[in-house]
Design an enzyme around this catalytic site. Sequence first.
Site, mmCIF file in Angstrom:
data_model
loop_
_atom_site.group_PDB
_atom_site.id
_atom_site.type_symbol
_atom_site.label_atom_id
_atom_site.label_comp_id
_atom_site.label_asym_id
_atom_site.label_seq_id
_atom_site.Cartn_x
_atom_site.Cartn_y
_atom_site.Cartn_z
ATOM 1 N N GLU A 40 0.832 -1.207 0.000
ATOM 2 C CA GLU A 40 0.000 0.000 0.000
ATOM 3 C C GLU A 40 0.868 1.259 0.000
ATOM 4 O O GLU A 40 0.543 2.239 -0.656
ATOM 5 C CB GLU A 40 -0.964 0.007 1.194
ATOM 6 C CG GLU A 40 -2.083 -1.015 1.090
ATOM 7 C CD GLU A 40 -3.036 -0.765 -0.073
ATOM 8 O OE1 GLU A 40 -2.994 0.305 -0.687
ATOM 9 O OE2 GLU A 40 -3.829 -1.681 -0.389
ATOM 10 N N CYS A 202 -26.222 0.497 -11.120
ATOM 11 C CA CYS A 202 -25.418 1.714 -11.132
ATOM 12 C C CYS A 202 -26.230 2.926 -11.626
ATOM 13 O O CYS A 202 -26.743 2.937 -12.741
ATOM 14 C CB CYS A 202 -24.212 1.492 -12.044
ATOM 15 S SG CYS A 202 -23.191 2.941 -12.187
HETATM 16 S S1 SF4 Z 1 -18.400 0.433 -15.086
HETATM 17 FE FE1 SF4 Z 1 -18.676 1.954 -13.425
HETATM 18 S S2 SF4 Z 1 -20.152 3.378 -14.293
HETATM 19 FE FE2 SF4 Z 1 -20.284 1.545 -15.529
HETATM 20 S S3 SF4 Z 1 -21.858 0.288 -14.595
HETATM 21 FE FE3 SF4 Z 1 -19.960 -0.339 -13.670
HETATM 22 S S4 SF4 Z 1 -19.797 0.885 -11.831
HETATM 23 FE FE4 SF4 Z 1 -21.308 1.884 -13.114
#
Ligand code: SF4
Length: 331
Positions: A40, A202
């Site tokens: 990290e 999303c």
């Molecule tokens: S790539 Fe990112 S923006 Fe696209 S669906 Fe997945 S989480 Fe959402």
Amino acid sequence: MHAKAADRLLHHYSNHARVLPWRAPPGQARQEPYKVWLSEVMLQQTTVATVTPRFLRFLERWPTVDALAAASDEEILAEWAGLGYYARARNLISCARVIAERGGFPGSEAELRQLPGLGAYTAAAVAAIAFGADAVPIDTNVERVVARVFGLTDRAEVTEAARTWWPAGRAGDFAQACMDLGASICRPRQPLCQSCPLKDDCRAAKLGTAHAFPARKLKKARPHRFGLAWWIRQGDHVWLTRRPAQGLLGGMAALPGPEWGDERPSANPLAIHRHGFTHFTLDLMLVPRTEPTEEGWWQALKGLADAGLPTLYRRAIECALAAEREPRLAA
Ligand code: SF4
């Protein structure tokens, strides 16, 4: 909805986790805190591709935190050379010694946070990945994924949403799942939403505006500074010194020269090397001198790779050597 989304992401991670030398496979025994912490620290501002061979070399030389704590500053700084952001190396040394002194890593996020150089992110990452604590490490990849999934632009809201989303008991795997998703699918530009396990959850993907999250920060113009470096060469050797222990590039091998400033010094340089630091750019003017003026050592040019020089000075020396070969190209 968000609990199901977390399950989907963990399932995706169990099949697609990146194989990295500092990682335990998904769902398996936890990784040693030394490896998590070391990786990290190295990964801050540095890519996985750059860190991987350097991490393996570090581990070969110093397989435990006790071995690292017992090494000299010079050895560690020389091994760190080229990775940049040298304050990290100095904190690494101090932190290793504190951990060795106390007989091992503490296991809680709060205690880890007390160690030298461990910020909120690193403490949470070590607590979650190495100790299985319910901590939430938010790096730029995690921030981007959470901002997009929840459709948030405000940083404080992203942190809050991440805390509510993180599945109890799987914090380490979930953090690494988010990091991998951000690195490979939910990329800053052109995210691959069609391949994403979170596409049905999303908010940003539904809005068709993934690129707008998180809100971009305005970049400030970097100030410009100037420095002189004495180019003292005798045959196949060049005179090197060590920078003061405190400050930028502290304790690293260097070309000698005065402190840098904001005014361009009047000098007749052999060559000028321009270098970009995070907070400013530097024109380092290489000025020939015949004799050493401060403490240091003669370094064989063919042994420069072992001198532990940071990138600034390695490139500056290349620049001076090129200018000596072809004076027309100088400065
Ligand atoms: S790539 Fe990112 S923006 Fe696209 S669906 Fe997945 S989480 Fe959402």
